[in-house]
Write a protein that holds these residues in place. Structure first.
Motif, short mmCIF file in Angstrom:
data_model
loop_
_atom_site.label_atom_id
_atom_site.label_comp_id
_atom_site.label_asym_id
_atom_site.label_seq_id
_atom_site.Cartn_x
_atom_site.Cartn_y
_atom_site.Cartn_z
N ALA A 83 22.58 16.90 152.46
CA ALA A 83 23.79 17.73 152.57
C ALA A 83 24.08 18.25 151.17
N SER A 84 25.09 19.11 151.02
CA SER A 84 25.43 19.54 149.67
C SER A 84 26.07 18.35 148.95
N ALA A 85 25.50 18.01 147.78
CA ALA A 85 25.95 16.82 147.06
C ALA A 85 27.42 16.96 146.68
N ARG A 86 28.19 15.88 146.87
CA ARG A 86 29.59 15.93 146.44
C ARG A 86 30.06 14.56 145.96
N GLU A 87 30.91 14.62 144.94
CA GLU A 87 31.52 13.40 144.40
C GLU A 87 32.64 12.97 145.34
N ILE A 88 32.66 11.70 145.65
CA ILE A 88 33.68 11.20 146.58
C ILE A 88 34.43 10.06 145.90
N ARG A 89 35.75 10.06 146.09
CA ARG A 89 36.59 9.01 145.52
C ARG A 89 37.39 8.33 146.62
N LEU A 90 37.50 7.01 146.48
CA LEU A 90 38.37 6.22 147.35
C LEU A 90 38.10 6.44 148.83
N GLU A 91 36.83 6.36 149.18
CA GLU A 91 36.44 6.44 150.59
C GLU A 91 35.40 5.37 150.87
N ARG A 92 35.19 5.14 152.18
CA ARG A 92 34.06 4.34 152.61
C ARG A 92 32.88 5.29 152.77
#
Ligand SMILES: [Zn+2]
Length: 393
Positions: free
Chosen positions: A374-383
């Motif tokens: 998928a398009s790479a994305r930074e994720i915060r405070l998720e499972r």
């Protein structure tokens, strides 16, 4: 109206009222009483919890459905409704295939009826993991509508229960640093895989609990992006020996390093419940949360009970001890008690990771298929999403 003479006004009203009672009494004598259909007992052993995954809030809980009668009861339709809102349907399982995807009957033998048909004296569990639509508010409370047929000999009865109201827990799950560094790592879990962590019930100390409700099995992918190393030597596996990190400042609540790593084909190792974790570390995170790291490499555990650890500190190495059926990986979960099995799994989120894509299923991963980018994305405070491919800082 002149209400000077109250008795004149009252009298006709009294007569009318008496007539109504007489009518009602005749009606009551003529009408049979409404039928009472006994069906099932609905219980939520735990408060529904919320967790954010891929930008959507999910409600996670189990509904226990018990048939106390001596006849079969077939579940036909399950709806989950927002109890506080405008009766919005949050999820609907309208046929036996949909119900079969979320309902299991613990202890069911193969020769018994399918899970959605409750034989006399049996219990089914519906495992809910419901994504709330993007534009909908997270409900404060939920309600269940369950349609079923009570299959009595000489004619069944269809009935609908509207109940099992529960408040949704609204506080945020504990936020943790990643238990590993770098990548690529696959976050292996499937909330509806019957026999997977989420459905694995352990009955110890007089209670049935799901310690691995929110467990993730972390497997490192080689550059090729497929699980190709199925040699009998764990040391050949990508990820074996990787640093395992403290997810928070914590106190070590338990640590064992007494089991050799499994060798041989993955899946060959079956262990007794007390040994299933293999070598492990438990961290007391405070506020009643405990982090468990399992299947650690023999001889790699660097901490002992009572030690204080700092977030990011190396505490052990990834291994293949205990019931590590898919080969070397890190099993990680958070639960409410300092116990491997006599504990309820609780939600956690990771402070930061990069999402790159996902495998369509655990089966696809194990078949050696490639993941879908998928398009790479930074994720915060998720499972991390189910079977997603991530990179840690
Ligand atoms: Zn695991």
């Amino acid at each position: 109206v002149d209400i000077g003479d109250r008795t004149l006004l009252k009298r006709p009203a009294l007569i009318a009222f008496t007539c109504l009672i007489a009518l009602d009494a005749r009606e009551a004598a003529a009408q049979p009483r409404p039928a009472i259909v006994q069906s099932v007992d609905l219980q939520l052993p735990r408060v529904p919890e919320t967790i954010d995954i891929a930008g959507q809030t999910h409600i996670v809980y189990e509904l226990h459905i018990t048939n106390f009668q001596a006849v079969d009861v077939a579940i036909r339709h399950i709806q989950i409704l927002d109890d506080a809102g405008p009766n919005a349907v949050l999820a609907s399982y309208a046929d036996s295939a949909a119900i079969a995807g979320i309902v299991a009957r613990p202890g069911r033998r193969r020769d018994q009826a399918p899970a959605h048909i409750l034989e006399p004296g049996t219990r089914a569990i519906a495992y809910f993991w419901i994504a709330i639509p993007h534009n909908a508010p997270v409900p404060r409370a939920i309600r269940h509508r369950v349609a079923m047929d009570v299959l009595r000999s000489g004619g069944g009865a269809h009935t609908v229960i509207d109940g099992a109201v529960a408040t949704v827990r609204s506080d945020a799950p504990v936020a943790l640093d990643p238990p590993l560094r770098g990548g690529l790592w696959v976050a292996i879990y499937d909330p509806h895989l019957m026999g997977g962590h989420r459905t694995a019930i352990y009955t110890t100390e007089g209670r049935a609990r799901i310690p691995g409700r929110f467990a993730i099995d972390w497997v490192r992918l080689p550059r090729s992006g497929v699980l190709e190393n199925v040699t009998p030597r764990p040391a050949d596996w990508n990820g074996y020996g990787a640093d395992v990190l403290a997810v928070a400042d914590a106190v070590v609540a338990g640590a064992m390093d007494d089991m050799p790593d499994n060798v041989g084909e993955p899946g060959a190792s079956a262990h007794r419940p007390e040994n299933a974790s293999g070598n492990y570390v438990a961290l007391d995170l405070g506020q009643g949360d405990f982090a468990f790291y399992e299947h650690l490499k023999h001889g790699s555990v660097m901490v002992k009970t009572g030690d204080r650890v700092r977030r990011g500190q190396v505490i052990a190495r990834l291994g293949n001890s205990g019931s590590s059926s898919m080969g070397p990986h890190l099993h990680f979960h958070v639960s409410d008690t300092n116990s491997l099995l006599a504990a309820e799994g609780t939600p956690f989120v990771l402070r930061q990771f990069k999402h790159l894509g996902a495998f369509p299923s655990i089966a696809a991963l194990l078949r050696g298929e490639k993941w879908v980018a998928a398009s790479a994305r930074e994720i915060r405070l998720e499972r991390p999403a189910a079977n997603s491919v991530v990179v840690f800082p």
